[in-house]
Design an enzyme around this catalytic site. Sequence first.
Site, short mmCIF file in Angstrom:
data_model
loop_
_atom_site.label_atom_id
_atom_site.label_comp_id
_atom_site.label_asym_id
_atom_site.label_seq_id
_atom_site.Cartn_x
_atom_site.Cartn_y
_atom_site.Cartn_z
N CYS A 287 0.73 -1.29 0.05
CA CYS A 287 0.05 -0.07 -0.06
C CYS A 287 0.88 1.28 -0.09
O CYS A 287 0.38 2.19 -0.61
CB CYS A 287 -1.08 -0.17 1.23
SG CYS A 287 -0.67 1.07 2.56
N CYS B 211 2.50 3.56 4.90
CA CYS B 211 3.72 3.63 5.95
C CYS B 211 4.79 3.38 5.21
O CYS B 211 4.94 2.42 4.37
CB CYS B 211 3.41 2.65 7.02
SG CYS B 211 1.86 2.86 7.94
N GLN C 94 -6.16 18.06 12.30
CA GLN C 94 -5.24 17.09 12.25
C GLN C 94 -5.79 15.70 12.23
O GLN C 94 -6.49 15.35 12.82
CB GLN C 94 -4.28 17.39 13.50
CG GLN C 94 -3.68 18.82 13.71
CD GLN C 94 -2.50 18.89 12.66
OE1 GLN C 94 -2.17 17.91 12.06
NE2 GLN C 94 -1.99 20.07 12.44
N CYS D 264 4.19 20.52 8.55
CA CYS D 264 4.05 18.99 8.40
C CYS D 264 4.90 18.88 7.24
O CYS D 264 4.87 17.50 6.58
CB CYS D 264 2.48 18.81 7.94
SG CYS D 264 2.05 19.71 6.47
#
Length: 445
Positions: free
Chosen positions: A79, A82, A283, A403
Site C-alpha cells: 500500500c 507507511c 489534524q 508538516c
Amino acid sequence: MTLKIKQKIPLKIKKIGINGEGVGNFKGTTVFVAGALKGEEVYAEIVTSERNYATAKMLKLNKKSPHRVVPMCESYKQCGGCQIMHLAYPQQLLFKQDLLRQALQKFKPQGYENYEVRKTIGMKQLQHYRAKLQFQTRFLGEKVRAGLFAENSHKLVEIKNCLVQDETTQKIINEVTELLTFHRIPIYNERKFDGVRTVMVRRAHKTGQVQLIFISSAPIELKLTIASLTEKFPEIKTIALNINRKQSSEIYGEHTEILWGERAILEGVLDYTFELSPRAFYQLNPKQTNVLYREALKAMGARADDDLIDAYSGTGTIGRAFLGKVRSIRGMDVIAESIADARLNVPDGVYEVGTAEKLIPQWVADGFKATALIVDPPRTGLDDKLLDTIVATKPKKMVYVSCNVSTLARDLVKLAQVYEVSYIQSVDMFPHTARTEAVVKLVRR
C-alpha cells in the site's frame, strides 16, 4: 558514472532519506533503495537511472540492521501508506529528528548550523491513531473495493484492516463497500468516469461522533445506503456528497451537500471543544494534537497585550487555544466552510475567507498590526507572497507549525532574514511513516 537499468550492485546504506528509503553511494552515484535501513548492506537492482542519482530495489539483505523489525501490517509492502514500519520505534524518532537536519542542510537558512533541533516527542499508542480515512473506490472482481493506490500507480490496494487507522472508521468503510456493491451504486473508473471515486470517514476522538463524505464525479442516489449505514452505526452524525468532475488527482470538488444529519460533528483538544464540518481540515492524529498544540502555545509565549494572526486557520482550532491569553485574534482560510466553523469555535475572534497575503496588508492599512503570528500551512508550505508580507510587516514573534520538513527549511531561508530561530521541536504525528510535524519558535531580530 551512469548506472544502467537492471544493473545489479552491492550497496552500503549510509542513511535513511526523507521518503523513508535507504540511501547509499555507488561509484559516485547516489542510490535510493526502498526498505533498506542505515547501516545495512544490500544487493540491489537498478530500477531508474538519472544523471545524478538512481533508484533500486533490494534483491538480498547481506547485513541486517539491529533496529530492523518485522512489520505488523499485512498490506505494508503493497500500500505504501507507511514507509518505516520495519524500523524500531525509538529509531523512528531519531530518524525524524534527522529529517529536519537533512532539510536544513539542503536549503541552508541563515545560521542553520546552530539551530536547536529538539528530540522528537513520540507516542505510546502506535496503532489506530489516525482518525480520518480517505480511501479510493474501484469496482474489481464483481465487488466494490476501497483502499489506497500502490506507490506511483493507479492500482488499488484493497485495505480491510489498516493498523494505523481508527478501528471504527475501518469498520464503516468495510460496510460502505458492501452496501455500494449491494445497491449497485455507480463507481468511478478512468474509462467510465461517472460514480463514487473516494470515501472520507472521520471520527472525533473526544465524542466518538462520525461523519462521511462520498466524493463522486456525478450525482448519485444514496438513500438506501444511508439508511443501512445509520442504522448499523448510530455514531454517524453527518453524511455528505461532494461532486468532483475533474479528471485530476484533486480529491474534492467545490460543492459539498449535506445529505443526512448534522452540519458538523463535535471534537475536542486541550480543554475545549469545537465543531468540524465535513470539508474542514483538522489534524489526523487527535491524541497527539494535544501535544502539538501545547508545544505551539509554549513556543508563542502569548501575552495579554498580544494581537495574534492565525494564518491558514482552518476551523480555528489553534486560534482557540490562544483565546483569553491574547488581546485579539484574527484569522483566515480559503475554504468558506472552515471559516464558518472558525467563527463558531472562536467567538471573540475575527475570521475571514481569503488568503493571508491579501488580508494581512489590508488589515495593516485599516490600522491593525499583529505582534504575534502563527502559521500552520499545508505541505506546500508558505505562499511566496505571504513570505514577502511577513518579512514586510515583521510581527515581533512567530510560530511555524509544519508538516513538511522540506518546505519548512525552504521557507526559513527567507524568514531567517528577519527572525532568529530559537528552536525546532519535532512532534511525531504519524508513527511508521516518513513524516513528522515541527513547531518552530521565531523571534524578530
